[in-house]
Design an enzyme around this catalytic site. Structure first.
Site, PDB file in Angstrom:
ATOM      1  CB  ALA A  89      -0.912   0.006   1.224  1.00  0.00           C
ATOM      2  CB  CYS A  90       0.884   4.256  -2.142  1.00  0.00           C
ATOM      3  SG  CYS A  90       1.615   5.905  -2.159  1.00  0.00           S
ATOM      4  CB  ILE A  91       3.889   5.354   2.708  1.00  0.00           C
ATOM      5  CG1 ILE A  91       3.875   5.864   4.144  1.00  0.00           C
ATOM      6  CG2 ILE A  91       4.751   6.244   1.824  1.00  0.00           C
ATOM      7  CD1 ILE A  91       5.179   5.651   4.878  1.00  0.00           C
ATOM      8  CB  ALA A  97      -1.460   4.188   3.531  1.00  0.00           C
TER       9      ALA A  97
END
Lengths: 95, 116, 138, 138, 95, 116
Positions: free
Chosen positions: C83-85, C88
């Site tokens: 998941a892209c930080i 997120a």
């Protein structure tokens, strides 16, 4: 199957602005795969513009929307065939 | 207060229509006057023979058919949208009233809520 | 025939479950790709797609639990799920280290998903022979 | 003049922060309504709008923290903020009691938001003189 | 201000299908308020169809999109005026 | 690999365009060939004088203007969409190339990613 230059995967309903953009971008050698809400194009009269472009529609999405019968211009495919299409195409664009 | 819930989005691709149905049933459960209008791509909720097992979603066909039993006053479908999507009496759920000019319905209700 | 040779896929999911159909279509595609002998380099969640990695989703018991189904698929096939930080953090999806770093009351990342930067997506586009995007429909 | 008399508003937010502009427009509207002497009966979060009530959102420090801004506004003006339970459970937004009931690893509901059923929305439509919806744009 | 029968609040871009539906639903006595992406209508030539319907646009959204100058047909309003419009209208529809 | 990032959604109303810009800059940071195409309502990202303080968002005007410095190869705008939204050289950010037939750009790149 014929080799595919670009496979266009469209998942937007016929009235979504990206649908018109997608149709405009089709070139000879390309193929169009309708998924999710885009399968509603099967119910729209005269929705298929260019007979030179093979059109596929994801069967699970079509039958979910009560559109199980394939028209003469559109081939219903399962996920396995969808994978094949993406593997055969040189490029894949998800609209 | 009379409420019109408007669903103009295709089934299954997004959740808004499904959650708008929940709103409709909730109003009916509280004995509030509520009707449904399907328009645009939303008329496709009304097609017969929705078989959704392969996309692992629940069909809403039964919910819509049961709407009158649960106190939903009327189910309208925009007539022009039905023509556009090839929907007629033969392939539509029963109990749906065709609205030739569905925009008038918005003006006949005191409270309108769109699906998402 | 080169056109039907085995591919290495990166899948990018940008639509949220219970809002779009994107995570569903992507999972059915991923299963079919593995069944056909292709490999998945990684699955990258971006934008609203990061909600797929929530450990707190609790749909009605008669609906498919897409986060759990995806987590099982990733584990069974040893496919990294990232998941892209940036997506997120904005949307309230955090792991234990982000919880501490931002002094948040809890973490809610479902295993085996991890949180990492867009570089993971760039690497995916470079390492794989096909990148397929699963956007929200409409 | 009756047309400009004071109103009691119910606001319904169906678009998520950092995905749509809906929670932002709704907050600026709510502040202006209070400033003009109107009252807010309640704010109801529905569909993707429930993400506004997450306690785990951590946007970059130079961006507005919409969840915190909304929480402050609700507290300052004693306005109830209610997230729809069905929307919330699917999307991974839970309070302490739902956490226990569904045996989830954490809870992530930001105070003073509460989780309740659609009946709260129905009551809002009955109790207030104006119901305004803030949907996702596009 | 004139009394308003139904205030239509539109927050969708001009190419969104709901925009056409909204315009179709306008009746004499109604008013239209453009917010968020809908303010882009200010930049579209000939976008305003019916001079009998007052059209407002939320100024914060317009200036954010570089459209600060109001056309002769559209009145720019702030959030305070938006609240007034919703209070004056008998009904409010959010498209 | 040459990537085209396509932004066809209006600024500020949704986040997809903003996050597509992040993707663009990320590719450029890894020295990958990447260009941007603004089309449809997305061309409105290119309008001058975006003043976003009143909606409490950050303007992206500077980010887009800085794209060439950070290694983004080209910024294209669909010419028809610009006409539709009243965009011309006088009111557009500098450094944008008009694409008379932007669909061709999709075929000239080996990897295309749409904003959301």
């Amino acid at each position: 199957m014929m080799p595919i230059n670009t496979l266009h995967i469209l998942n937007k309903a016929p009235d979504h602005p990206r649908t018109a953009q997608c149709k405009h971008a089709l070139r000879p050698g390309d193929a169009l795969l309708l998924t999710e809400n885009a399968v509603l194009a099967l119910s729209v009269a005269g929705g298929h513009d260019d007979p030179a472009i093979p059109v596929y529609a994801l069967e699970p999405d079509a039958v979910a929307r009560g559109l199980g019968r394939s028209g003469t211009e559109t081939t219903l495919v399962d996920f396995s065939a969808m994978v094949n299409l993406t593997a055969q195409a040189q490029n894949v664009i998800s609209w | 207060m009379s409420t019109l819930i408007v669903i103009d989005q295709s089934p299954y691709g997004t959740w808004e229509g499904r959650e708008a149905l929940d709103m409709t049933f909730s109003l009916a459960a509280f004995d509030q006057s509520v009707s449904l209008l399907f328009t645009g791509a939303g008329v496709n909720w009304l097609r017969k023979a929705q078989t959704t097992s392969k996309i692992e979603q629940k069909s809403v066909e039964k919910n819509i058919s049961a709407a009158p039993i649960f106190g939903v006053k009327a189910i309208y479908a925009d007539a022009k949208a039905c023509v556009q999507y090839g929907l007629g009496l033969d392939n539509m759920l029963a109990g749906v009233a065709m609205a030739e000019n569905s925009a008038e319905l918005l003006h006949e209700h005191t409270h309108t809520a769109f699906a998402g | 025939m080169a056109a039907t040779s085995l591919q290495n896929y990166t899948l990018v999911i940008t639509g949220a479950p219970y809002s779009s159909q994107a995570p569903q279509t992507a999972l059915l595609f991923a299963r079919a790709a593995i069944a056909a002998g292709h490999t998945l380099d990684r699955v990258f969640l971006y934008g609203d797609g990061v909600h797929l990695a929530s450990s707190l989703s609790a749909p009605p018991s008669d609906e498919t639990h897409w986060a759990k189904e995806w987590a099982r698929f990733l584990k069974d096939n040893a496919v990294p799920g990232v998941a892209c930080i940036a997506s997120a953090l904005r949307r309230g999806l955090v792991n234990e280290s982000e919880k501490k770093r931002y002094e948040l009351p809890a973490s809610n990342l479902l295993e085996p998903f991890i949180i990492a930067g867009l570089g993971e997506w760039v690497e995916g586009t470079m390492a794989s022979s096909r990148v397929i995007y699963f956007h929200a429909g409409g």
